[in-house]
Design a protein around this motif. Structure first.
Motif, PDB file in Angstrom:
ATOM      1  N   THR A   1      -0.693  -6.714  -9.825  1.00  0.00           N
ATOM      2  CA  THR A   1      -1.830  -5.873 -10.201  1.00  0.00           C
ATOM      3  C   THR A   1      -1.781  -4.569  -9.418  1.00  0.00           C
ATOM      4  OG1 THR A   1      -3.201  -7.820 -10.637  1.00  0.00           O
ATOM      5  CG2 THR A   1      -4.326  -5.702 -10.382  1.00  0.00           C
ATOM      6  N   GLY A   2      -1.732  -3.472 -10.151  1.00  0.00           N
ATOM      7  CA  GLY A   2      -1.739  -2.160  -9.514  1.00  0.00           C
ATOM      8  C   GLY A   2      -3.141  -1.575  -9.529  1.00  0.00           C
ATOM      9  N   SER A   3      -3.462  -0.832  -8.473  1.00  0.00           N
ATOM     10  CA  SER A   3      -4.768  -0.181  -8.402  1.00  0.00           C
ATOM     11  C   SER A   3      -4.652   1.061  -7.532  1.00  0.00           C
ATOM     12  CB  SER A   3      -5.825  -1.129  -7.836  1.00  0.00           C
ATOM     13  OG  SER A   3      -5.496  -1.532  -6.521  1.00  0.00           O
ATOM     14  N   ARG A   4      -5.666   1.914  -7.616  1.00  0.00           N
ATOM     15  CA  ARG A   4      -5.670   3.105  -6.782  1.00  0.00           C
ATOM     16  C   ARG A   4      -7.088   3.355  -6.288  1.00  0.00           C
ATOM     17  NH1 ARG A   4      -3.428   7.715 -10.635  1.00  0.00           N
ATOM     18  NH2 ARG A   4      -4.279   9.161  -9.102  1.00  0.00           N
ATOM     19  N   ASP A   5      -7.158   3.839  -5.064  1.00  0.00           N
ATOM     20  CA  ASP A   5      -8.426   4.230  -4.470  1.00  0.00           C
ATOM     21  C   ASP A   5      -8.319   5.723  -4.173  1.00  0.00           C
ATOM     22  OD1 ASP A   5     -10.614   4.761  -2.852  1.00  0.00           O
ATOM     23  OD2 ASP A   5     -10.553   2.820  -1.872  1.00  0.00           O
ATOM     24  N   ASN A   6      -8.853   6.523  -5.065  1.00  0.00           N
ATOM     25  CA  ASN A   6      -8.712   7.973  -4.905  1.00  0.00           C
ATOM     26  C   ASN A   6      -9.419   8.487  -3.659  1.00  0.00           C
ATOM     27  OD1 ASN A   6      -7.171   8.178  -7.251  1.00  0.00           O
ATOM     28  ND2 ASN A   6      -8.939   8.611  -8.548  1.00  0.00           N
ATOM     29  N   ALA A   7     -10.483   7.812  -3.263  1.00  0.00           N
ATOM     30  CA  ALA A   7     -11.208   8.247  -2.064  1.00  0.00           C
ATOM     31  C   ALA A   7     -10.365   8.065  -0.804  1.00  0.00           C
ATOM     32  CB  ALA A   7     -12.516   7.474  -1.936  1.00  0.00           C
ATOM     33  N   LYS A   8      -9.494   7.061  -0.817  1.00  0.00           N
ATOM     34  CA  LYS A   8      -8.625   6.794   0.334  1.00  0.00           C
ATOM     35  C   LYS A   8      -7.225   7.357   0.131  1.00  0.00           C
ATOM     36  CE  LYS A   8     -11.007   2.586   1.807  1.00  0.00           C
ATOM     37  NZ  LYS A   8     -10.864   1.138   2.122  1.00  0.00           N
ATOM     38  N   ASN A   9      -6.995   7.990  -1.022  1.00  0.00           N
ATOM     39  CA  ASN A   9      -5.661   8.531  -1.331  1.00  0.00           C
ATOM     40  C   ASN A   9      -4.587   7.453  -1.214  1.00  0.00           C
ATOM     41  OD1 ASN A   9      -6.789  11.090  -1.688  1.00  0.00           O
ATOM     42  ND2 ASN A   9      -6.586  11.551   0.499  1.00  0.00           N
ATOM     43  N   THR A  10      -4.905   6.290  -1.716  1.00  0.00           N
ATOM     44  CA  THR A  10      -4.024   5.142  -1.555  1.00  0.00           C
ATOM     45  C   THR A  10      -3.867   4.395  -2.875  1.00  0.00           C
ATOM     46  OG1 THR A  10      -4.679   4.896   0.753  1.00  0.00           O
ATOM     47  CG2 THR A  10      -3.601   3.010  -0.269  1.00  0.00           C
TER      48      THR A  10
ATOM     49  N   SER B   1       0.848  -1.194   0.000  1.00  0.00           N
ATOM     50  CA  SER B   1       0.000   0.000   0.000  1.00  0.00           C
ATOM     51  C   SER B   1       0.879   1.239   0.000  1.00  0.00           C
ATOM     52  CB  SER B   1      -0.904   0.018   1.235  1.00  0.00           C
ATOM     53  OG  SER B   1      -1.778  -1.084   1.253  1.00  0.00           O
ATOM     54  N   CYS B   2       0.373   2.283  -0.590  1.00  0.00           N
ATOM     55  CA  CYS B   2       1.064   3.572  -0.602  1.00  0.00           C
ATOM     56  C   CYS B   2       0.035   4.635  -0.254  1.00  0.00           C
ATOM     57  CB  CYS B   2       1.684   3.838  -1.962  1.00  0.00           C
ATOM     58  SG  CYS B   2       2.325   5.512  -2.175  1.00  0.00           S
ATOM     59  N   ALA B   3       0.153   5.200   0.937  1.00  0.00           N
ATOM     60  CA  ALA B   3      -0.779   6.220   1.397  1.00  0.00           C
ATOM     61  C   ALA B   3      -0.195   7.602   1.129  1.00  0.00           C
ATOM     62  CB  ALA B   3      -1.057   6.041   2.878  1.00  0.00           C
ATOM     63  N   ALA B   4      -0.988   8.439   0.483  1.00  0.00           N
ATOM     64  CA  ALA B   4      -0.546   9.798   0.173  1.00  0.00           C
ATOM     65  C   ALA B   4      -1.092  10.780   1.210  1.00  0.00           C
ATOM     66  CB  ALA B   4      -1.012  10.195  -1.217  1.00  0.00           C
ATOM     67  N   SER B   5      -0.343  11.842   1.438  1.00  0.00           N
ATOM     68  CA  SER B   5      -0.741  12.823   2.444  1.00  0.00           C
ATOM     69  C   SER B   5      -1.812  13.780   1.914  1.00  0.00           C
ATOM     70  CB  SER B   5       0.484  13.639   2.893  1.00  0.00           C
ATOM     71  OG  SER B   5       1.070  14.306   1.774  1.00  0.00           O
ATOM     72  N   THR B   6      -2.000  13.807   0.600  1.00  0.00           N
ATOM     73  CA  THR B   6      -3.012  14.672   0.005  1.00  0.00           C
ATOM     74  C   THR B   6      -3.830  13.878  -1.007  1.00  0.00           C
ATOM     75  OG1 THR B   6      -1.539  15.388  -1.780  1.00  0.00           O
ATOM     76  CG2 THR B   6      -1.519  16.680   0.246  1.00  0.00           C
ATOM     77  N   SER B   7      -4.821  14.516  -1.559  1.00  0.00           N
ATOM     78  CA  SER B   7      -5.647  13.867  -2.559  1.00  0.00           C
ATOM     79  C   SER B   7      -4.817  13.458  -3.767  1.00  0.00           C
ATOM     80  CB  SER B   7      -6.761  14.811  -3.007  1.00  0.00           C
ATOM     81  OG  SER B   7      -7.470  14.259  -4.103  1.00  0.00           O
ATOM     82  N   ILE B   8      -5.069  12.244  -4.252  1.00  0.00           N
ATOM     83  CA  ILE B   8      -4.361  11.767  -5.434  1.00  0.00           C
ATOM     84  C   ILE B   8      -5.244  11.779  -6.672  1.00  0.00           C
ATOM     85  CG2 ILE B   8      -2.808  10.315  -4.079  1.00  0.00           C
ATOM     86  CD1 ILE B   8      -4.421   7.888  -5.103  1.00  0.00           C
ATOM     87  N   SER B   9      -6.467  12.248  -6.531  1.00  0.00           N
ATOM     88  CA  SER B   9      -7.401  12.181  -7.661  1.00  0.00           C
ATOM     89  C   SER B   9      -6.912  12.983  -8.869  1.00  0.00           C
ATOM     90  CB  SER B   9      -8.782  12.669  -7.236  1.00  0.00           C
ATOM     91  OG  SER B   9      -8.717  14.006  -6.767  1.00  0.00           O
ATOM     92  N   SER B  10      -6.142  14.038  -8.603  1.00  0.00           N
ATOM     93  CA  SER B  10      -5.653  14.851  -9.708  1.00  0.00           C
ATOM     94  C   SER B  10      -4.217  14.511 -10.107  1.00  0.00           C
ATOM     95  CB  SER B  10      -5.726  16.338  -9.342  1.00  0.00           C
ATOM     96  OG  SER B  10      -4.921  16.599  -8.221  1.00  0.00           O
TER      97      SER B  10
END
Length: 119
Positions: free
Chosen positions: A68-77, A21-30
């Motif tokens: 398999t890579g994936s992202r959850d923008n709602a969790k910034n992860t 997992s990779c948790a970001a400190s800010t929104s990753i949606s953009s």
């Protein structure tokens, strides 16, 4: 500035699985592109997986069909599911973010998480 924190590494036997997992400190949606890289001892850092903001993915030939890579923008992860692990997958795995904003390029790295696959 974006801070990235990887987790989920460890020691696993060949054939096993891990989920990073990779948790970001800010929104990753953009953030246009989130990547996973790895670096084995004595080797150059290599790109393992790319996950676009729309969820499209690309993989290194060495991991296709296993990772398999994936992202959850709602969790910034961002995640990297690794199956059928091989000893040659042993490396430090890094999360990476790249994006353009206001005509400037930004790139950030996590501190890395160790993955060790025993034979």
């Amino acid at each position: 500035q974006v801070q990235l924190a990887e987790s989920g590494g460890g020691l696993v036997q060949a054939g096993g699985s891990l989920r990073l997992s990779c948790a970001a400190s800010t929104s990753i949606s953009s953030i246009a592109v989130m990547n996973w890289y790895r670096q084995a001892p004595g080797k150059q850092r290599e790109l393992v997986a790319t996950i676009s903001s729309s969820g499209n993915t690309n993989y290194a030939d060495s991991v296709k069909g296993r990772f398999t890579g994936s992202r959850d923008n709602a969790k910034n992860t961002v995640y990297l599911q690794m199956n059928s692990l091989k000893p040659e997958d042993t490396a430090v795995y890094y999360c990476n973010a790249k994006y353009w904003r206001d005509y400037k390029f930004y790139e950030y790295w996590g501190q890395g998480t160790q993955v060790t696959v025993s034979s």
